[in-house]
Scaffold this motif. Structure first.
Motif, PDB file in Angstrom:
ATOM      1  N   ALA A  23       0.801  -1.072   0.032  1.00 18.73           N
ATOM      2  CA  ALA A  23      -0.134   0.028  -0.168  1.00 18.73           C
ATOM      3  C   ALA A  23       0.914   1.300   0.086  1.00 18.73           C
ATOM      4  CB  ALA A  23      -0.938  -0.081   1.165  1.00 18.73           C
ATOM      5  N   LEU A  24       2.074   1.360   0.654  1.00 19.01           N
ATOM      6  CA  LEU A  24       3.027   2.382   0.683  1.00 19.01           C
ATOM      7  C   LEU A  24       3.212   3.101  -0.787  1.00 19.01           C
ATOM      8  CD1 LEU A  24       5.176   1.361   3.599  1.00 19.01           C
ATOM      9  CD2 LEU A  24       2.928   2.876   3.684  1.00 19.01           C
ATOM     10  N   PHE A  25       3.441   2.070  -1.694  1.00 21.40           N
ATOM     11  CA  PHE A  25       3.840   2.624  -3.026  1.00 21.40           C
ATOM     12  C   PHE A  25       2.464   3.563  -3.589  1.00 21.40           C
ATOM     13  CE2 PHE A  25       6.538  -0.897  -2.004  1.00 21.40           C
ATOM     14  CZ  PHE A  25       7.834  -0.497  -2.729  1.00 21.40           C
ATOM     15  N   LEU A  35       9.544  -7.771  -1.377  1.00 20.87           N
ATOM     16  CA  LEU A  35       9.973  -6.789  -1.996  1.00 20.87           C
ATOM     17  C   LEU A  35       9.768  -6.741  -3.428  1.00 20.87           C
ATOM     18  CD1 LEU A  35      11.787  -3.904  -1.847  1.00 20.87           C
ATOM     19  CD2 LEU A  35      13.849  -5.683  -1.900  1.00 20.87           C
ATOM     20  N   VAL A  36      10.087  -8.135  -3.822  1.00 25.57           N
ATOM     21  CA  VAL A  36      10.007  -8.428  -5.329  1.00 25.57           C
ATOM     22  C   VAL A  36       8.515  -7.952  -5.628  1.00 25.57           C
ATOM     23  CG1 VAL A  36       9.910 -10.165  -7.047  1.00 25.57           C
ATOM     24  CG2 VAL A  36      11.837  -9.887  -5.611  1.00 25.57           C
ATOM     25  N   LEU A  54       6.276  -1.327 -10.410  1.00 24.44           N
ATOM     26  CA  LEU A  54       6.746  -0.817 -12.123  1.00 24.44           C
ATOM     27  C   LEU A  54       5.598  -1.233 -13.144  1.00 24.44           C
ATOM     28  CD1 LEU A  54      10.355  -2.656 -11.763  1.00 24.44           C
ATOM     29  CD2 LEU A  54       9.633  -0.276 -11.859  1.00 24.44           C
ATOM     30  N   MET A  55       4.655  -2.218 -12.876  1.00 24.93           N
ATOM     31  CA  MET A  55       3.853  -2.521 -13.765  1.00 24.93           C
ATOM     32  C   MET A  55       2.763  -1.323 -13.822  1.00 24.93           C
ATOM     33  SD  MET A  55       3.612  -5.617 -15.115  1.00 24.93           S
ATOM     34  CE  MET A  55       1.711  -6.395 -15.123  1.00 24.93           C
ATOM     35  N   LYS A  74       4.120   0.688 -20.599  1.00 24.71           N
ATOM     36  CA  LYS A  74       4.826   0.344 -22.033  1.00 24.71           C
ATOM     37  C   LYS A  74       5.601  -1.100 -21.633  1.00 24.71           C
ATOM     38  CE  LYS A  74       5.080   4.710 -24.331  1.00 24.71           C
ATOM     39  NZ  LYS A  74       6.190   5.702 -25.172  1.00 24.71           N
ATOM     40  N   ALA A  75       5.883  -1.223 -20.398  1.00 25.62           N
ATOM     41  CA  ALA A  75       6.732  -2.334 -20.153  1.00 25.62           C
ATOM     42  C   ALA A  75       5.836  -3.584 -19.725  1.00 25.62           C
ATOM     43  CB  ALA A  75       7.768  -2.235 -19.098  1.00 25.62           C
ATOM     44  N   ARG A  76       4.635  -3.335 -19.617  1.00 29.60           N
ATOM     45  CA  ARG A  76       3.641  -4.477 -19.295  1.00 29.60           C
ATOM     46  C   ARG A  76       3.716  -5.568 -20.004  1.00 29.60           C
ATOM     47  NH1 ARG A  76      -1.752  -1.107 -17.291  1.00 29.60           N
ATOM     48  NH2 ARG A  76      -0.784   0.250 -15.569  1.00 29.60           N
ATOM     49  N   ARG A  77       3.520  -5.590 -21.452  1.00 25.96           N
ATOM     50  CA  ARG A  77       3.227  -6.674 -22.320  1.00 25.96           C
ATOM     51  C   ARG A  77       4.702  -7.308 -22.347  1.00 25.96           C
ATOM     52  NH1 ARG A  77       0.037  -8.259 -25.907  1.00 25.96           N
ATOM     53  NH2 ARG A  77       1.005  -9.614 -27.792  1.00 25.96           N
TER      54      ARG A  77
END
Length: 474
Positions: free
Chosen positions: A208-210, A251-252, A259-260, A265-268
């Motif tokens: 949630a912090l992100f 963390l991962v 990042l998603m 654009k990096a999702r696919r």
């Protein structure tokens, strides 16, 4: 018809039932009593009340949204409750009949509760998260306090290699591999994997912090800061390799979700890479299972190759799992088993991974049914993230909780965690498992069913993302 109209009038009391649901979730998250029959009874009673007080909200489309999740779960719980493992431990005295009956009667109502609360206008999933993480946080801090009083901070390092005696009996594990945990109304000595499970689950709240703005939602941000700190301090003061593993996994998960969201654009390409990793994992899992079937040519092929034999047959890791999948397609193991041989002297023990333990508790059919339910649940999550239902931080925390729970129980969880006590508690007889089932059911029920219903939601989400980006630039 008249009875239905009378029941429909009960909907005005829905807020009271939602409040009761929160109390029940808090009790389950706190592991109050550590009594699965209690959990199951509460879940069954809550499901009945939700049906009575929200009967006019039930629709055919709504029920069908969770049907594909409910049916394999039904098959899994019934086979598990009446399988060879359960019946054998009932005969020995490790379980009572009520515990086995409430395997389906506790889990299945929870899968329906998720749907009922998703249509209840008085229920807020954000409040649900506050309740379960608050209860979980209290449990974690209580367990930490008891361990600090009995052993002191960093005791796994200080007392590494030492044993503990209880009533003149030496503990089967060293002090660095054990901890105290609340079980029922007393604290007992448990294997450290059981202690660590709760802080790593609490640490999933860090997702949630992100996404929560400390300026716009100050109280919510502070709450998740507190839960994250409580989880971290519990893992730091009782250090172990599993603590590092759990923190690394969270963390991962947190970084990937962030990042998603941040780099659309990096999702696919990421999803393609993720699917490849999952595919390789599935192939490796199937290879391990087929390798342990002595009547298949693959078994002899692997045994004759020194590299493959070392990788799949002769190392400490696979030694935990291989006994549970050895010849599982044979008649005496296909529907589960409790012993490796004909006598109880050769009792089968849990490996610490539900991916292999379920072959013992639920048989081949039960494993397939449960994995199918998981696939349905995660497909629901993929649509849930695309929809405009609920805040993004709520979605992130829900998926983080589920992923962390499955990652931990699929690797190093110890369901026979008692040290001076005989405890047999597979994950389907625990509170966190019931909460996971609820989350999957809720997510599936909140998804739009038709593609033409999803399009405007996606467009709206896109516009909101652009608006957020503009605000960040300002």
């Amino acid at each position: 018809m008249l009875k239905f109209e009378k029941l429909s009038k009960l909907s005005k009391y829905g807020a009271a039932i939602s409040f009761l649901a929160m109390e029940i979730f808090a009790m389950i998250a706190f592991s109050f009593g550590s009594n699965y029959v209690l959990y199951g009874s509460l879940a069954l009673a809550l499901a009945v009340l939700l049906i009575l007080f929200n009967i006019k909200e039930i629709t055919v489309d709504g029920v069908s949204s969770i049907a594909f999740f409910f049916l394999p779960l039904f098959l899994f719980t019934v086979i598990t409750a009446f399988g060879a493992y359960s019946r054998t431990h009932l005969y020995i005295g490790d379980y009572n009949l009520a515990e086995l009956i409430f395997i389906p009667l506790g889990i299945l109502p929870m899968s329906f509760i998720g749907y009922m609360l998703s249509v209840d206008k008085t229920f807020k999933i954000s409040t649900f998260l506050l309740v379960i993480y608050a209860a979980l946080g209290i449990l974690v801090l209580i367990n930490l306090g008891v361990n600090l009083v009995n052993f002191g901070a960093f005791y796994p390092i200080i007392y590494k290699g030492y044993h503990m005696y209880y009533g003149g009996v030496m503990s089967e594990v060293t002090i660095d591999e054990m901890a105290y945990a609340l079980e029922g109304f007393k604290f007992i000595e448990v294997k450290i994997e059981h202690y660590i499970l709760y802080p790593v689950l609490l640490l999933s709240s860090s997702a949630a912090l992100f996404f929560v703005s400390p300026r716009e939602h100050k109280k919510t941000f502070i709450f998740y800061c507190i839960t994250t700190f409580a989880a971290l301090i519990s893992l730091i003061l009782v250090p172990s390799k599993l603590s590092i593993f759990g923190a690394a996994i969270i963390l991962v998960i947190d970084v990937v979700i962030f990042l998603m969201k941040k780099f659309t654009k990096a999702r696919r390409p990421f999803l393609i890479a993720l699917n490849i990793i999952i595919g390789l994992g599935v192939l490796g899992y199937l290879f391990m299972i087929l390798n342990q079937q002595s009547n298949l040519p693959l078994h002899n092929l692997v045994a004759s190759n020194s590299f493959l034999n070392k990788l799949f047959n002769a190392n400490r890791i696979v030694d935990r799992y291989n006994p549970l999948i050895e010849n599982v397609f044979s008649g005496d193991k296909f529907l589960g088993f409790a012993v490796y041989s004909k006598t109880l002297l050769d009792e089968a023990h849990m490996s610490g991974s539900f991916l292999f333990d379920f072959f013992m508790t639920s048989g081949v059919i039960g494993v397939v049914a449960f994995l199918f339910a998981l696939v349905i649940g995660f497909r629901g999550f993929s649509r849930y993230f695309k929809s405009n239902n609920d805040d993004l931080y709520v979605k992130a925390v829900l998926i983080a909780f589920v992923l962390m729970y499955l990652a931990f129980t699929g690797t190093f969880d110890n369901t026979e965690y008692g040290i001076f006590y005989d405890i047999y508690k597979p994950i389907f007889m625990t509170g966190p498992f019931m909460i996971m089932v609820f989350i999957f059911s809720y997510v599936l029920a909140k998804n739009p069913k038709k593609e033409n219903d999803e399009k405007p939601v996606i467009e709206e989400s896109k516009s909101e993302t652009e608006g957020e980006s503009a605000n960040e630039e300002i």
